[in-house]
Enzyme design. Structure first.
Site, PDB file in Angstrom:
ATOM      1  N   GLY A 144     -17.545  -5.188 -13.856  1.00  9.96           N
ATOM      2  CA  GLY A 144     -18.677  -4.324 -14.206  1.00  9.96           C
ATOM      3  C   GLY A 144     -19.067  -4.432 -15.671  1.00  9.96           C
ATOM      4  O   GLY A 144     -20.257  -4.484 -16.005  1.00  9.96           O
ATOM      5  N   THR A 145     -18.088  -4.484 -16.535  1.00  6.74           N
ATOM      6  CA  THR A 145     -18.386  -4.529 -17.968  1.00  6.74           C
ATOM      7  C   THR A 145     -19.153  -5.801 -18.322  1.00  6.74           C
ATOM      8  O   THR A 145     -20.159  -5.748 -19.033  1.00  6.74           O
ATOM      9  CB  THR A 145     -17.078  -4.453 -18.776  1.00  6.74           C
ATOM     10  OG1 THR A 145     -16.397  -3.244 -18.420  1.00  6.74           O
ATOM     11  CG2 THR A 145     -17.347  -4.456 -20.272  1.00  6.74           C
TER      12      THR A 145
ATOM     13  N   CYS B 133      -9.706  16.510 -25.699  1.00  9.40           N
ATOM     14  CA  CYS B 133      -8.326  16.148 -26.014  1.00  9.40           C
ATOM     15  C   CYS B 133      -7.924  14.828 -25.377  1.00  9.40           C
ATOM     16  O   CYS B 133      -7.004  14.166 -25.829  1.00  9.40           O
ATOM     17  CB  CYS B 133      -7.379  17.218 -25.509  1.00  9.40           C
ATOM     18  SG  CYS B 133      -7.674  18.818 -26.233  1.00  9.40           S
TER      19      CYS B 133
ATOM     20  N   THR C 255     -14.963 -21.739 -14.494  1.00 10.21           N
ATOM     21  CA  THR C 255     -14.486 -21.971 -13.131  1.00 10.21           C
ATOM     22  C   THR C 255     -14.418 -20.646 -12.379  1.00 10.21           C
ATOM     23  O   THR C 255     -13.850 -19.677 -12.880  1.00 10.21           O
ATOM     24  CB  THR C 255     -13.095 -22.639 -13.172  1.00 10.21           C
ATOM     25  OG1 THR C 255     -13.226 -23.857 -13.893  1.00 10.21           O
ATOM     26  CG2 THR C 255     -12.556 -22.906 -11.780  1.00 10.21           C
TER      27      THR C 255
ATOM     28  N   HIS D 188     -13.263  -3.669  -7.926  1.00 12.64           N
ATOM     29  CA  HIS D 188     -12.073  -2.814  -7.883  1.00 12.64           C
ATOM     30  C   HIS D 188     -12.379  -1.351  -7.572  1.00 12.64           C
ATOM     31  O   HIS D 188     -11.463  -0.552  -7.367  1.00 12.64           O
ATOM     32  CB  HIS D 188     -11.224  -2.954  -9.152  1.00 12.64           C
ATOM     33  CG  HIS D 188     -11.762  -2.302 -10.389  1.00 12.64           C
ATOM     34  ND1 HIS D 188     -11.318  -1.067 -10.818  1.00 12.64           N
ATOM     35  CD2 HIS D 188     -12.673  -2.706 -11.293  1.00 12.64           C
ATOM     36  CE1 HIS D 188     -11.946  -0.771 -11.952  1.00 12.64           C
ATOM     37  NE2 HIS D 188     -12.775  -1.740 -12.258  1.00 12.64           N
TER      38      HIS D 188
ATOM     39  N   GLN E  62     -20.234   2.480  -9.095  1.00 15.34           N
ATOM     40  CA  GLN E  62     -19.671   3.627  -8.373  1.00 15.34           C
ATOM     41  C   GLN E  62     -20.319   3.822  -7.008  1.00 15.34           C
ATOM     42  O   GLN E  62     -19.722   4.401  -6.111  1.00 15.34           O
ATOM     43  CB  GLN E  62     -19.834   4.912  -9.198  1.00 15.34           C
ATOM     44  CG  GLN E  62     -19.034   4.928 -10.487  1.00 15.34           C
ATOM     45  CD  GLN E  62     -17.544   5.109 -10.263  1.00 15.34           C
ATOM     46  OE1 GLN E  62     -17.092   5.544  -9.200  1.00 15.34           O
ATOM     47  NE2 GLN E  62     -16.751   4.758 -11.258  1.00 15.34           N
TER      48      GLN E  62
HETATM   49  C1  PLP Z   1     -20.370   2.811 -13.655  1.00 18.78           C
HETATM   50  C2  PLP Z   1     -19.416   1.793 -14.157  1.00 18.78           C
HETATM   51  N1  PLP Z   1     -19.848   0.745 -14.869  1.00 18.78           N
HETATM   52  C3  PLP Z   1     -19.022  -0.195 -15.333  1.00 18.78           C
HETATM   53  C4  PLP Z   1     -17.662  -0.111 -15.108  1.00 18.78           C
HETATM   54  C5  PLP Z   1     -16.767  -1.173 -15.680  1.00 18.78           C
HETATM   55  O1  PLP Z   1     -16.343  -2.050 -14.692  1.00 18.78           O
HETATM   56  P1  PLP Z   1     -15.068  -3.001 -14.887  1.00 18.78           P
HETATM   57  O2  PLP Z   1     -13.885  -2.109 -14.964  1.00 18.78           O
HETATM   58  O3  PLP Z   1     -15.069  -3.863 -13.649  1.00 18.78           O
HETATM   59  O4  PLP Z   1     -15.302  -3.795 -16.115  1.00 18.78           O
HETATM   60  C6  PLP Z   1     -17.166   0.961 -14.370  1.00 18.78           C
HETATM   61  C7  PLP Z   1     -15.727   1.125 -14.109  1.00 18.78           C
HETATM   62  O5  PLP Z   1     -14.913   1.324 -14.972  1.00 18.78           O
HETATM   63  C8  PLP Z   1     -18.058   1.943 -13.901  1.00 18.78           C
HETATM   64  O6  PLP Z   1     -17.623   3.005 -13.215  1.00 18.78           O
HETATM   65  S1  FES Z   2      -5.871  17.102 -28.728  1.00 17.62           S
HETATM   66 FE1  FES Z   2      -6.930  18.870 -28.224  1.00 17.62          FE
HETATM   67  S2  FES Z   2      -5.416  20.373 -28.182  1.00 17.62           S
HETATM   68 FE2  FES Z   2      -4.344  18.576 -28.597  1.00 17.62          FE
END
Ligand code: PLP
Ligand code: FES
Lengths: 393, 123
Positions: free
Chosen positions: A72-73, A323, A238, A202, A180
């Protein structure tokens, strides 16, 4: 201890054993290079062509319009940068939304350092992009719109057809990131007027590190990778045949029946979790929500600690709290739909797959309420404790 | 990502809860950032006799609050304030660097509580 309840399927899914089986011969029997002109090469080439056909058909595209990538990336980077650099003469303006995956967001940010301009469309409180807002944002410099189809955090499914019509009218390329939603919500590149579609393997029970970009015939795009003549000269390298075979097998295995079952589990989970006082559902309900997505906010508790206690009960979840992020900022998607920082910090995402069982959902519904109660008792935020917790609770 | 020690203090905090008639109360943080800590102390002859905390925050924040309480209970006020966030973090084992501020927050809450006690006892 029960076995792990895996409710983080938006992050990644279990590779279907049938997918693994389909892939295996391509490691040590049919290991040829698809570009080679001998029998072993031909075996690989045939498998590649079959996979391409399967995937093309699933989105109503032609085989030549499917470019395999590493996921995806890469597909997102290829789409955005590839269009931007190939169409500079037409303009330097890209429109996207405030609820994109980082693969889009950070690609656009980088393009801004290269002389491109981006507009991030706002969304409503359920995460929908409005075609009217899109139309207002288009200028004579606009070359591309990129919108996530099914949102990875809150499950909102955009009306691609309506957005596609606006793009068609203004001659703007239309890309969607469908990682997604692929195999879960309908993608028809013709009906939805799509020029580019990102999908990956995946998230749909295929292997990691494989994806594809649909590139409509005639679209002007520059490759990211230069090298050999693979993938219609749009993506050198490839081909990952075992991965691609697995990806296509996963597509073939996806079924309407699974979607129906997953939707039922989703709604059971939503109904059950909302019984906890001081809880809200983030994102829409019903058919406009990804069948496998739930996302909640619990007043007065912080998401990472909810996930921490769930993990001790062998339940895997995810959160958009500050966090949990390296930058200590809450999820941009949750902020974009108008949540307060407190609400975003108290978020919990539980995502289902075809391998999710009733027992896993029941485990969550049993374990979650006492965890929220415990964390609220620990919480110093008076207003929460007073408003949400009944007396002597 | 977290050490066993952090997980122990997160799952079974010994000092969590509110305190009635505390001699000093300190609260720091902001729910916007995802963390608020409140510490209650009971002081006798300049010694922290009892201590309790309430925390809204991450796993590290809850564990650090509990560790602050453990480290300063029974100490003289001045000695208690000499405990550093570094001490809290190292007692917890490996604290992920981005979570170090959770230990700082714990000690700031204690300092606020001690200040509050001193202000009250001056009157
Ligand atoms: C909406 C969306 N775009 C892109 C990605 C990235 O895909 P990948 O992990 O295959 O690079 C993800 C998943 O992490 C995703 O949920
Ligand atoms: S990082 Fe947010 S409370 Fe610890």
């Amino acid at each position: 201890m029960p076995k792990v309840a895996y409710l983080d399927n938006a992050a990644s899914t279990k590779t279907d054993p049938k997918v693994v089986e389909a892939m295996l011969p391509y490691f040590n029997e049919k290991y040829g290079n698809a570009s080679s002109l001998h029998s072993k090469g031909l075996e690989a080439k045939e498998a590649l062509d079959r996979a391409r056909k399967t995937i093309a058909k699933s989105i109503n595209a032609k085989s030549e319009e499917i470019i395999f990538t590493s996921g995806g990336t890469e597909s997102d980077n290829f789409a955005i940068k590839g269009i931007a650099f190939a169409n500079k003469q037409m303009g330097n303006h890209i429109i996207t939304t405030s609820i994109e995956h980082k693969a889009i967001l950070n690609t656009c940010k980088w393009l801004e350092t290269q002389g491109f301009e981006t507009t991030m469309l706002p969304v409503d409180n359920e995460g929908f992009v409005s075609p009217e807002e899109l139309e207002k944002a288009i200028t004579d410099k606009t070359i591309l719109l990129s919108v996530i189809h099914g949102n990875s955090e809150i499950g909102t499914i955009q009306d691609l057809q309506a957005l596609g019509e606006v793009c068609k009218k203004h001659k703007v390329y239309f890309h969607t990131d469908a990682c997604q939603s692929y195999t879960k919500a309908g993608i028809d590149v013709k009906k939805q007027n799509l020029d580019l579609v990102t999908i990956n393997s995946h998230k749909i029970h295929g292997p990691k590190g494989v994806g594809a970009l649909y590139v409509k015939q005639g679209v002007k795009i520059t490759p990211l990778f230069h090298g050999g003549d693979h993938e219609f000269k749009l993506r050198a390298g490839t081909e990952n045949i075992p991965g691609i075979v697995g990806f296509a097998e996963a597509v073939k295995l996806a079924s309407k029946k699974d979607i129906e079952r997953i939707t039922k589990l989703r709604d059971k989970l939503i109904e059950g979790v909302l019984k906890i006082p001081g809880t809200r559902l983030n994102g829409p309900r019903g058919e406009k929500r990804l069948c496998n997505n739930t996302n909640f906010s619990f007043m007065g508790v912080e998401g990472e600690s909810i996930g921490g206690y769930l993990n001790l009960k062998s339940i895997c979840s995810s959160t958009g709290s500050a966090c949990s992020e390296a930058l200590l900022e809450p999820s941009k998607v949750l902020m974009a739909i108008g949540l307060t920082h407190e609400e975003a910090n108290g978020s919990l995402r539980l995502t289902i797959s075809k391998f999710t069982t009733e027992e896993e959902i029941e485990a969550v519904l049993k374990e979650l309420p006492p965890i929220i109660k415990k964390l609220r008792r620990m919480s110093p935020i008076d207003k929460v404790v007073k408003h949400v917790l009944p007396k002597n609770n | 990502m977290y050490s066993q020690k952090i997980i122990e203090h997160f799952t079974k905090p010994k000092y969590v809860g509110e305190m009635d008639n505390a001699d000093g109360v300190g609260q720091v943080g902001n729910p916007r950032c995802g963390d608020v800590m409140k510490i209650f102390i009971k002081v006798n002859n300049g010694v922290i006799k009892d201590i309790r905390f309430q925390t809204y925050g991450c796993i590290a924040a809850i564990a650090a609050s509990d560790m602050v309480c453990e480290l300063v209970k029974g100490k003289k006020l001045d000695d208690a304030l000499k405990v550093t966030p570094q001490d809290v973090a190292s007692q917890l084992g490996d604290m992920p660097p981005i979570k170090f501020h959770c230990s700082i927050l714990g000690m700031s809450a204690l300092k606020e509580a001690v200040d509050d006690y001193r202000k009250k006892s001056e009157k």
